[in-house]
Design an enzyme around this catalytic site. Structure first.
Site, PDB file in Angstrom:
ATOM      1  N   CYS A 288      23.461  12.441   7.585  1.00 53.30           N
ATOM      2  CA  CYS A 288      24.253  11.219   7.384  1.00 53.30           C
ATOM      3  C   CYS A 288      25.537  11.465   6.585  1.00 53.30           C
ATOM      4  O   CYS A 288      26.631  11.064   6.993  1.00 53.30           O
ATOM      5  CB  CYS A 288      23.400  10.128   6.746  1.00 53.30           C
ATOM      6  SG  CYS A 288      22.868  10.444   5.040  1.00 53.30           S
ATOM      7  N   HIS A 336      21.246   7.031   1.886  1.00 49.09           N
ATOM      8  CA  HIS A 336      21.766   6.997   3.255  1.00 49.09           C
ATOM      9  C   HIS A 336      23.174   6.411   3.236  1.00 49.09           C
ATOM     10  O   HIS A 336      23.481   5.544   2.429  1.00 49.09           O
ATOM     11  CB  HIS A 336      20.865   6.163   4.174  1.00 49.09           C
ATOM     12  CG  HIS A 336      21.216   6.302   5.625  1.00 49.09           C
ATOM     13  ND1 HIS A 336      20.996   7.469   6.332  1.00 49.09           N
ATOM     14  CD2 HIS A 336      21.812   5.437   6.501  1.00 49.09           C
ATOM     15  CE1 HIS A 336      21.410   7.309   7.583  1.00 49.09           C
ATOM     16  NE2 HIS A 336      21.921   6.088   7.704  1.00 49.09           N
ATOM     17  N   HIS A 348      26.431   6.136  12.424  1.00 48.75           N
ATOM     18  CA  HIS A 348      25.695   6.952  11.452  1.00 48.75           C
ATOM     19  C   HIS A 348      24.775   7.931  12.139  1.00 48.75           C
ATOM     20  O   HIS A 348      24.485   7.819  13.333  1.00 48.75           O
ATOM     21  CB  HIS A 348      24.914   6.054  10.480  1.00 48.75           C
ATOM     22  CG  HIS A 348      23.690   5.411  11.072  1.00 48.75           C
ATOM     23  ND1 HIS A 348      22.525   5.217  10.359  1.00 48.75           N
ATOM     24  CD2 HIS A 348      23.452   4.893  12.311  1.00 48.75           C
ATOM     25  CE1 HIS A 348      21.629   4.614  11.112  1.00 48.75           C
ATOM     26  NE2 HIS A 348      22.154   4.407  12.304  1.00 48.75           N
TER      27      HIS A 348
END
Length: 374
Positions: A288, A336, A348
């Site tokens: 990520c 994240h 993402h």
């Protein structure tokens, strides 16, 4: 006892046993409904409650509530893997920095040694020159001369020689001190480097363990159960996104991006479909924060490598003020990160087993928004 009585007693025992067996069988069949009879190869029906020869009874489907528990367990495992991935990336970044600084120190040490050798050679040359002059130091020759002009010249030479000697000694001592300092610094940095490498290895083991546990859990599901699990995930994501949009959070928000933000979004968009791989920064796979950091590097504005450092170091903006290119940080521990692409959507790299994708920005709990470029 007579033979007549023995016969009656035996008959009575037989009746009691038969009633007992029938009662037990009645209880069993009452708790498990009989299955439809299946014809055998001879055409006669197979015994009720028994599978046909050569067949395996199909397992009962897993109820949705149990699949929800599995989904929650998978979320925890992949979240733990994300936490460990951030730790791995941070340790790797520190190790790279320590390694580069150690290389610089080693070069300084090498240059210091070369300089010290030059100073020693210079001191040796001075000693050899004195030996050629008969072994008398300049002060003695100065005092023994009878020539006034030579006396004056010698006085100046002695003064310059003393200054040069003091400078040589001072420079030698300073170089030796620098070398000791560099050596101590290098030892300390090597210790930190080893600690960072150990932290990196520990994080790697944790990541691999969590991912292996998650994959094992998923492997136990039948194909239809996996499909149903995926549908439950989509339903949960849609519900979260709908609730987020219904809150009015995007009312009046502008989707006008800066020039740098457009470049970052364009980079992220070009990575769609590439697999998530923990620790990866491209070009073929990403995690990520690897995706977001590389996107902003491509836009000409480098940012920290990990989602936690992106949250800690980059300027924060309100959700209502975000624009394409901004980064949305998720979960309370900032494990994240995604890039806001506009229209309530993000780009993402989700987790292992998934690819870089577009989804709703409200599908996960938002911690906040940061802006890499003012």
């Amino acid at each position: 006892m007579g033979s007549g009585k023995c016969g009656l007693l035996a008959a009575a025992v037989t009746v009691v046993c038969a009633v007992t067996v029938l009662a037990g069988a009645g209880t069993a069949f009452a708790s498990v409904p009989p299955e439809p009879s299946v014809a055998t190869a001879s055409g006669s029906p197979a015994p009720t409650g028994s599978p046909a020869p050569g067949t395996t009874p199909a397992p009962a489907p897993t109820p949705d509530k149990d699949l929800e528990k599995i989904r929650e367990q998978l979320d925890r495992l992949y979240h733990d893997a994300a936490v460990a991935t951030d730790a791995y990336n941070a340790a790797e970044e520190k190790a790279e920095k320590q390694s580069a600084e150690l290389d610089d120190l080693n070069e300084r040490i090498a240059e210091g040694k070369r300089k010290l050798q030059r100073l020693k050679d210079q001191a040796g040359a001075t000693a050899r020159a004195q030996y050629r002059d008969g072994g008398l130091p300049p002060m003695a020759r100065f005092l023994l001369t009878d020539d006034p002009q030579r006396f004056a010249d010698s006085a100046a030479t002695i003064l310059n020689g003393e200054r040069a000697t003091r400078k040589l000694l001072t420079e030698t001592a300073r170089t030796q001190d620098e070398l000791r300092g560099y050596a101590d610094d290098a030892a300390a940095r090597m210790k930190k480097l080893e600690a960072d490498r150990a932290a990196k290895d520990a994080a790697k083991k944790k990541i691999e363990k969590r991912i292996a546990d998650a994959e094992l859990l998923e492997s136990r599901l039948e194909k239809k159960e996996k499909e149903r699990l995926a549908e439950l995930e989509r339903q949960a994501a849609r519900a979260a996104q709908t609730a987020w949009l219904d809150s009015g959070v995007l009312d009046g928000i502008s989707d006008k991006a800066s020039a740098e933000g457009k470049k970052a979004v364009a980079f992220a968009t070009a990575q769609l479909g590439k697999p998530y791989v923990w620790g990866a920064e491209g070009p073929d796979s990403f995690d990520c924060s690897g995706l977001t950091s590389q996107a902003w590097a491509a836009a000409g504005h480098p940012i920290p490598r990990t989602s936690q450092e992106q949250w800690r170091q980059l300027p924060h903006v309100a959700v209502k003020d975000m624009r394409p290119g901004d980064l949305i940080i998720y979960f309370g521990d900032a494990t994240h990160v995604a890039m806001y692409a506009g229209d309530g959507k993000i780009i993402h790299a989700p987790r292992p087993g998934r690819t870089v994708t577009v989804t709703g920005a409200g599908t996960m709990p938002i911690l906040g928004v940061v802006r890499p470029h003012a």
